[in-house]
Design a protein around this motif. Structure first.
Motif, PDB file in Angstrom:
ATOM      1  N   ARG A   1       0.337  -1.022   0.082  1.00 50.51           N
ATOM      2  CA  ARG A   1      -0.336  -0.256   0.067  1.00 50.51           C
ATOM      3  C   ARG A   1       0.660   0.733  -0.291  1.00 50.51           C
ATOM      4  O   ARG A   1       2.110   1.593   0.563  1.00 50.51           O
ATOM      5  CB  ARG A   1      -0.945   0.275   1.466  1.00 50.51           C
ATOM      6  CG  ARG A   1      -1.980   0.975   1.911  1.00 50.51           C
ATOM      7  CD  ARG A   1      -2.829   1.373   2.201  1.00 50.51           C
ATOM      8  NE  ARG A   1      -3.131   2.237   2.661  1.00 50.51           N
ATOM      9  CZ  ARG A   1      -3.205   3.198   3.204  1.00 50.51           C
ATOM     10  NH1 ARG A   1      -2.910   2.908   4.879  1.00 50.51           N
ATOM     11  NH2 ARG A   1      -3.456   4.367   3.558  1.00 50.51           N
ATOM     12  N   ARG A  52       1.301   6.012  -1.039  1.00 50.54           N
ATOM     13  CA  ARG A  52       0.067   6.754  -1.107  1.00 50.54           C
ATOM     14  C   ARG A  52       1.205   7.424  -2.226  1.00 50.54           C
ATOM     15  O   ARG A  52       2.797   7.942  -1.893  1.00 50.54           O
ATOM     16  CB  ARG A  52      -0.181   8.069   0.136  1.00 50.54           C
ATOM     17  CG  ARG A  52      -0.012   9.288   0.305  1.00 50.54           C
ATOM     18  CD  ARG A  52      -1.088   9.998   1.465  1.00 50.54           C
ATOM     19  NE  ARG A  52      -1.970   9.136   0.978  1.00 50.54           N
ATOM     20  CZ  ARG A  52      -2.204   8.956   2.467  1.00 50.54           C
ATOM     21  NH1 ARG A  52      -1.625   9.402   3.939  1.00 50.54           N
ATOM     22  NH2 ARG A  52      -3.344   7.826   2.979  1.00 50.54           N
ATOM     23  N   THR A 104      -3.454  10.153  -3.826  1.00 48.61           N
ATOM     24  CA  THR A 104      -4.094   8.505  -4.238  1.00 48.61           C
ATOM     25  C   THR A 104      -3.283   7.916  -3.655  1.00 48.61           C
ATOM     26  O   THR A 104      -2.333   7.447  -3.174  1.00 48.61           O
ATOM     27  CB  THR A 104      -3.838   8.432  -5.765  1.00 48.61           C
ATOM     28  OG1 THR A 104      -2.818   8.076  -6.424  1.00 48.61           O
ATOM     29  CG2 THR A 104      -4.485   9.250  -6.510  1.00 48.61           C
ATOM     30  N   ASP A 105      -4.028   7.129  -2.197  1.00 49.43           N
ATOM     31  CA  ASP A 105      -3.721   5.944  -2.384  1.00 49.43           C
ATOM     32  C   ASP A 105      -4.049   4.492  -3.311  1.00 49.43           C
ATOM     33  O   ASP A 105      -4.695   4.826  -3.917  1.00 49.43           O
ATOM     34  CB  ASP A 105      -5.192   5.403  -1.378  1.00 49.43           C
ATOM     35  CG  ASP A 105      -5.164   6.030   0.185  1.00 49.43           C
ATOM     36  OD1 ASP A 105      -3.730   6.246   0.560  1.00 49.43           O
ATOM     37  OD2 ASP A 105      -5.900   6.675   0.205  1.00 49.43           O
ATOM     38  N   SER A 149      -5.871   4.487  -6.154  1.00 48.35           N
ATOM     39  CA  SER A 149      -7.873   4.572  -6.107  1.00 48.35           C
ATOM     40  C   SER A 149      -8.109   6.146  -7.165  1.00 48.35           C
ATOM     41  O   SER A 149      -7.320   6.747  -7.598  1.00 48.35           O
ATOM     42  CB  SER A 149      -8.128   5.351  -4.799  1.00 48.35           C
ATOM     43  OG  SER A 149      -7.316   6.657  -4.252  1.00 48.35           O
ATOM     44  N   ALA A 160      -6.547  10.598  -1.824  1.00 47.87           N
ATOM     45  CA  ALA A 160      -6.457  10.535  -0.228  1.00 47.87           C
ATOM     46  C   ALA A 160      -6.345  11.536   1.117  1.00 47.87           C
ATOM     47  O   ALA A 160      -6.457  12.699   0.156  1.00 47.87           O
ATOM     48  CB  ALA A 160      -4.769  10.267  -0.235  1.00 47.87           C
TER      49      ALA A 160
END
Length: 128
Positions: A85, A87, A99-100, A120, A125
């Motif tokens: 994950r 950012r 954005t994530d 995403s 984010a």
């Protein structure tokens, strides 16, 4: 103290800004899948190291060189997959964007064979 999974150690060697220094981490026919309907010009599959260079050069051009990745978590899933994950921050059309992202890495015989890069696209984010 727990030992670092070998696939996580492999990913630690990767610097997308200097792919030439990481040729030993990728399989020859690595495939990078990028899904983002908000950036249709670069959405798609990129094959081989030349394909990865093309993807990151295009992304750098679109963002004026502002693209940055901040890793949030890295989780090995068995001996083949790693889920990361991040950012990602950048400037698009003069506007700051965060954005994530979920990135799934498939590692075969000690080399990155396939990557799914899934930002995403419907929510930004929190620190955008």
């Amino acid at each position: 103290m727990s030992e670092v999974h070998p696939n996580v150690s492999l990913l630690a060697k990767l610097d997308p800004r200097n792919l030439d220094a990481a040729t030993d981490v990728f399989s020859q026919d690595v495939i990078w899948h990028y899904f983002n309907p908000n950036l249709p010009d670069i959405q798609g599959d990129y094959v081989g190291l030349a394909g990865l260079r093309s993807f990151f050069e295009s992304l750098g051009h679109l963002t004026g060189g502002s693209f940055k990745v901040e890793p949030i978590s890295v989780t090995p899933a068995g001996d083949e997959l790693v889920v990361m994950r991040t950012r990602n921050t950048m400037t698009l059309q003069g506007q700051p964007v965060a954005t994530d992202v979920a990135v799934v890495w498939r590692i075969v015989e000690g080399r990155i064979a396939e990557v799914w890069d899934i930002p995403s696209v419907y929510t930004m984010a929190e620190d955008a």
